[in-house]
Design an enzyme around this catalytic site. Structure first.
Site, short mmCIF file in Angstrom:
data_model
loop_
_atom_site.label_atom_id
_atom_site.label_comp_id
_atom_site.label_asym_id
_atom_site.label_seq_id
_atom_site.Cartn_x
_atom_site.Cartn_y
_atom_site.Cartn_z
N GLU A 1 -9.80 -1.99 5.26
CA GLU A 1 -10.44 -1.69 6.54
C GLU A 1 -11.67 -2.59 6.74
OE1 GLU A 1 -8.73 0.01 8.48
OE2 GLU A 1 -8.31 2.07 7.87
N ASN B 1 -7.65 -2.80 14.19
CA ASN B 1 -9.02 -3.13 13.81
C ASN B 1 -9.09 -4.34 12.87
OD1 ASN B 1 -8.03 -2.10 11.43
ND2 ASN B 1 -9.45 -0.37 11.30
N HIS C 1 -7.28 -4.69 10.07
CA HIS C 1 -7.01 -4.45 8.64
C HIS C 1 -5.72 -5.16 8.19
CE1 HIS C 1 -4.75 -0.38 9.47
NE2 HIS C 1 -3.87 -1.34 9.36
N ASP D 1 0.81 -1.21 0.00
CA ASP D 1 0.00 0.00 0.00
C ASP D 1 0.85 1.27 0.00
OD1 ASP D 1 0.93 -0.53 2.57
OD2 ASP D 1 -1.04 -0.92 3.40
#
Ligand code: F6R
Length: 241
Positions: free
Chosen positions: A143, A136, A138, A67
């Site tokens: 996400e 979380n 990811h 990313d």
């Protein structure tokens, strides 16, 4: 999913570098999927050391990063392009043309760049994909709620992710609001996956991951569907202490 429990960050980094080093030795022209963030820094340091000692060469290795932040230049110290050069590429014998990081600098056509990255990924096979995990759940910047069949796309980062990554910037305002990320489908196409989890702040994520419930609400849970996935977890992440 194979789980390796290790004592601390140093052991995790050593173990991960040994796994990657072995692959590079056996297949000198392998293709690696790489991650940024705190989790892989120690692994990269070990790989640099192995390279300098002549134990492995990156001469024919190809890399694809997961990313990149949108809207900051590649010269920005927090861009993932910069991070990869600073932590790995500048210190080993890899060829610049064999390294790939999504391009999302100011002024770029993001949709076109995302499609270009997907097209590139679909022409190669990643032998090993290195991953960290967000608090979380990811993976890359997929996400919670991201469908498992997505390919490279531009994502709006959650408040949680921006807060978590604030530590690398001067203020929350400076943390980019969007990123370009490989999709979960691209990640799952890798032949093998190596996930690194270290630190008590990742304990909730470890608990959810090991609960084995597979749900888009917790993206990393998709890894239970992968035939060759290893997760290295250190004591602090495992116990929360
Ligand atoms: C980074 C990436 C992210 C990180 C995750 C954990 O390229 O794709 O998914 O792996 O946010 O970050 P750290 O390792 O900083 O805790």
């Amino acid at each position: 999913m194979k789980v390796l429990l290790v004592k601390n960050y140093e052991e995790m980094s050593k173990e991960a570098a040994d796994i990657i080093g072995k692959l590079v030795k056996e297949n000198p022209s392998c293709t690696l999927g790489l991650a940024t963030g705190s989790s892989p820094i120690g692994t990269y340091q070990n790989l640099v050391k192995m390279n300098k000692e002549g134990k492995i060469s990156f001469k024919d290795v190809k890399t694809y990063n997961l990313d990149e932040y949108c809207g900051i230049d590649r010269t920005h110290p927090q861009s993932y392009y910069y991070f990869m050069h600073d932590n790995l590429f500048n210190h080993v014998d890899i060829k610049e043309e064999n390294t790939h990081v999504p391009y999302a600098a100011p002024g770029s056509d993001l949709d076109k760049e995302a499609q270009k990255y997907t097209d590139m990924l679909n022409k190669v096979t990643i032998d090993l994909q290195l991953l960290g995990i967000g608090g979380n759940g990811h993976i890359g910047f997929n996400e919670p709620g991201t469908p498992f069949d997505r390919e490279t796309f531009v994502v709006k980062l959650t408040d949680k992710t921006r807060q978590d990554n604030k530590r690398f910037f001067n203020s929350l305002d400076e943390v980019p609001t969007h990123a370009m990320t490989m999709g979960i489908k691209n990640i799952m196409n890798a032949k093998s996956i190596l996930m690194l989890i270290s630190g008590a702040n990742k304990h909730d994520a470890v608990t959810k991951l090991l609960s084995e419930e597979i749900t888009t609400d917790f993206p990393a849970s998709v890894l239970h569907n992968h035939p060759n996935c290893t997760v290295i977890i250190d004591e602090a992440a495992y116990t929360g202490k």
